[in-house]
Write a protein that holds these residues in place. Structure first.
Motif, PDB file in Angstrom:
ATOM      1  N   ASP A  65       5.573 -17.419  -4.907  1.00 29.52           N
ATOM      2  CA  ASP A  65       6.646 -16.147  -5.065  1.00 29.52           C
ATOM      3  C   ASP A  65       6.194 -15.257  -6.179  1.00 29.52           C
ATOM      4  OD1 ASP A  65       8.197 -17.265  -3.046  1.00 29.52           O
ATOM      5  OD2 ASP A  65       9.306 -18.505  -4.389  1.00 29.52           O
ATOM      6  N   PRO A  66       5.683 -15.576  -7.382  1.00 25.63           N
ATOM      7  CA  PRO A  66       5.295 -14.563  -8.430  1.00 25.63           C
ATOM      8  C   PRO A  66       4.261 -13.470  -7.722  1.00 25.63           C
ATOM      9  CG  PRO A  66       5.426 -16.640  -9.399  1.00 25.63           C
ATOM     10  CD  PRO A  66       5.409 -16.865  -8.005  1.00 25.63           C
ATOM     11  N   LEU A  67       3.498 -13.806  -6.746  1.00 24.18           N
ATOM     12  CA  LEU A  67       2.437 -13.006  -6.212  1.00 24.18           C
ATOM     13  C   LEU A  67       3.009 -11.745  -5.275  1.00 24.18           C
ATOM     14  CD1 LEU A  67      -0.274 -11.594  -5.806  1.00 24.18           C
ATOM     15  CD2 LEU A  67      -0.877 -13.829  -4.415  1.00 24.18           C
ATOM     16  N   ARG A  68       3.835 -12.652  -4.478  1.00 21.78           N
ATOM     17  CA  ARG A  68       4.703 -11.830  -3.430  1.00 21.78           C
ATOM     18  C   ARG A  68       5.695 -10.736  -4.025  1.00 21.78           C
ATOM     19  NH1 ARG A  68       7.802 -14.852   0.745  1.00 21.78           N
ATOM     20  NH2 ARG A  68       7.932 -12.800   1.620  1.00 21.78           N
ATOM     21  N   ALA A  69       6.268 -11.103  -5.261  1.00 20.87           N
ATOM     22  CA  ALA A  69       7.303 -10.221  -5.851  1.00 20.87           C
ATOM     23  C   ALA A  69       6.374  -9.006  -6.529  1.00 20.87           C
ATOM     24  CB  ALA A  69       7.831 -11.169  -7.248  1.00 20.87           C
ATOM     25  N   ARG A  70       5.161  -9.401  -7.160  1.00 18.53           N
ATOM     26  CA  ARG A  70       3.928  -8.512  -7.604  1.00 18.53           C
ATOM     27  C   ARG A  70       3.641  -7.254  -6.628  1.00 18.53           C
ATOM     28  NH1 ARG A  70      -0.409  -7.451 -11.096  1.00 18.53           N
ATOM     29  NH2 ARG A  70      -1.115  -5.480 -10.555  1.00 18.53           N
ATOM     30  N   ILE A  71       3.475  -7.863  -5.450  1.00 19.14           N
ATOM     31  CA  ILE A  71       3.041  -6.866  -4.278  1.00 19.14           C
ATOM     32  C   ILE A  71       4.257  -6.271  -3.962  1.00 19.14           C
ATOM     33  CG2 ILE A  71       2.452  -7.045  -1.616  1.00 19.14           C
ATOM     34  CD1 ILE A  71       0.294  -7.951  -3.970  1.00 19.14           C
ATOM     35  N   ARG A  72       5.423  -6.717  -3.854  1.00 18.48           N
ATOM     36  CA  ARG A  72       6.433  -5.820  -3.519  1.00 18.48           C
ATOM     37  C   ARG A  72       6.950  -4.715  -4.602  1.00 18.48           C
ATOM     38  NH1 ARG A  72       8.531 -10.941  -1.808  1.00 18.48           N
ATOM     39  NH2 ARG A  72       9.890 -11.274  -3.860  1.00 18.48           N
ATOM     40  N   GLU A  73       6.650  -5.094  -5.966  1.00 17.92           N
ATOM     41  CA  GLU A  73       6.614  -4.279  -6.993  1.00 17.92           C
ATOM     42  C   GLU A  73       5.583  -3.047  -6.883  1.00 17.92           C
ATOM     43  OE1 GLU A  73       6.174  -6.328 -10.465  1.00 17.92           O
ATOM     44  OE2 GLU A  73       8.256  -7.551 -10.425  1.00 17.92           O
ATOM     45  N   ASP A  74       4.212  -3.382  -6.341  1.00 17.89           N
ATOM     46  CA  ASP A  74       3.082  -2.394  -6.353  1.00 17.89           C
ATOM     47  C   ASP A  74       3.587  -1.376  -5.140  1.00 17.89           C
ATOM     48  OD1 ASP A  74       2.017  -3.741  -8.361  1.00 17.89           O
ATOM     49  OD2 ASP A  74       0.252  -4.101  -7.000  1.00 17.89           O
ATOM     50  N   LEU A  75       4.170  -1.984  -4.133  1.00 19.42           N
ATOM     51  CA  LEU A  75       4.713  -1.221  -2.957  1.00 19.42           C
ATOM     52  C   LEU A  75       5.753  -0.145  -3.382  1.00 19.42           C
ATOM     53  CD1 LEU A  75       4.783  -3.778   0.000  1.00 19.42           C
ATOM     54  CD2 LEU A  75       3.191  -2.142  -0.425  1.00 19.42           C
ATOM     55  N   ASP A  76       6.576  -0.780  -4.302  1.00 26.95           N
ATOM     56  CA  ASP A  76       7.738   0.095  -4.577  1.00 26.95           C
ATOM     57  C   ASP A  76       6.989   1.233  -5.464  1.00 26.95           C
ATOM     58  OD1 ASP A  76      10.498   0.757  -4.679  1.00 26.95           O
ATOM     59  OD2 ASP A  76      10.435   0.055  -6.881  1.00 26.95           O
ATOM     60  N   ALA A  77       6.150   0.890  -6.373  1.00 29.87           N
ATOM     61  CA  ALA A  77       5.568   1.922  -7.177  1.00 29.87           C
ATOM     62  C   ALA A  77       4.628   2.810  -6.713  1.00 29.87           C
ATOM     63  CB  ALA A  77       4.657   1.229  -8.297  1.00 29.87           C
ATOM     64  N   ALA A  78       4.369   2.504  -5.080  1.00 31.39           N
ATOM     65  CA  ALA A  78       3.677   3.391  -4.687  1.00 31.39           C
ATOM     66  C   ALA A  78       4.428   4.244  -3.480  1.00 31.39           C
ATOM     67  CB  ALA A  78       2.389   2.876  -3.794  1.00 31.39           C
ATOM     68  N   ILE A  84       8.814  -4.130   3.655  1.00 31.25           N
ATOM     69  CA  ILE A  84       7.694  -4.301   4.653  1.00 31.25           C
ATOM     70  C   ILE A  84       7.099  -5.627   4.082  1.00 31.25           C
ATOM     71  CG2 ILE A  84       7.714  -1.930   5.153  1.00 31.25           C
ATOM     72  CD1 ILE A  84       4.818  -1.963   4.023  1.00 31.25           C
ATOM     73  N   GLU A  85       6.949  -6.121   2.877  1.00 31.69           N
ATOM     74  CA  GLU A  85       6.210  -7.201   2.379  1.00 31.69           C
ATOM     75  C   GLU A  85       6.686  -8.467   3.289  1.00 31.69           C
ATOM     76  OE1 GLU A  85       5.283 -11.078   0.498  1.00 31.69           O
ATOM     77  OE2 GLU A  85       7.211  -9.890   0.622  1.00 31.69           O
ATOM     78  N   ARG A  86       8.178  -8.412   3.564  1.00 35.17           N
ATOM     79  CA  ARG A  86       8.434  -9.470   4.149  1.00 35.17           C
ATOM     80  C   ARG A  86       8.548  -9.246   5.899  1.00 35.17           C
ATOM     81  NH1 ARG A  86      12.298  -8.045   0.087  1.00 35.17           N
ATOM     82  NH2 ARG A  86      12.626  -9.751  -1.493  1.00 35.17           N
ATOM     83  N   ARG A  87       7.935  -8.469   6.369  1.00 34.82           N
ATOM     84  CA  ARG A  87       8.071  -8.154   7.742  1.00 34.82           C
ATOM     85  C   ARG A  87       7.063  -9.013   8.296  1.00 34.82           C
ATOM     86  NH1 ARG A  87       6.579  -2.069   9.167  1.00 34.82           N
ATOM     87  NH2 ARG A  87       8.780  -2.093   8.381  1.00 34.82           N
ATOM     88  N   SER A  88       7.276  -9.719   9.405  1.00 36.63           N
ATOM     89  CA  SER A  88       6.534 -10.665  10.319  1.00 36.63           C
ATOM     90  C   SER A  88       5.501  -9.746  11.377  1.00 36.63           C
ATOM     91  CB  SER A  88       7.428 -11.749  11.173  1.00 36.63           C
ATOM     92  OG  SER A  88       8.134 -12.492  10.205  1.00 36.63           O
ATOM     93  N   LEU A  89       4.408 -10.325  11.411  1.00 36.44           N
ATOM     94  CA  LEU A  89       3.620  -9.810  12.514  1.00 36.44           C
ATOM     95  C   LEU A  89       3.973 -10.037  13.725  1.00 36.44           C
ATOM     96  CD1 LEU A  89       0.526  -9.624  10.423  1.00 36.44           C
ATOM     97  CD2 LEU A  89       2.048  -8.187  10.652  1.00 36.44           C
TER      98      LEU A  89
END
Length: 89
Positions: A65-78, A84-89
């Protein structure tokens, strides 16, 4: 590069090539490669094997979970919708 991948490329730990941006993370013995694909606006997680050369795709539910949260933070910062991090393929 797309605007989204260029924005990620500007963040620490991210590298963009064309329509994709990638980051590598290591924690508690596990290594992951995370990829964002601009045209489809999706995030894929890859677990890197011990040799450092082989990676296999993994489901989000196996990623800490901490890694997923970090990715969501990075996406938001960008300026990318972090949901979209939660989006299923």
């Amino acid at each position: 590069m797309t605007d989204a991948t260029a924005a990620l490329d500007a963040l620490e730990g991210w590298h963009a090539e064309g329509y994709a941006a990638r980051a590598h993370y290591r924690g508690e013995g596990d290594r992951y490669s995370i990829e964002f694909y601009g045209p489809s606006e999706c995030v894929l997680y890859w677990k890197v094997k011990g040799d450092g050369e082989t990676a296999v795709p993994v489901g989000r539910d196996t990623v800490p979970d901490p890694l997923r949260a970090r990715i969501r933070e990075d996406l938001d910062a960008a300026g990318i919708d972090p949901d979209i991090e939660r989006r299923s393929l």
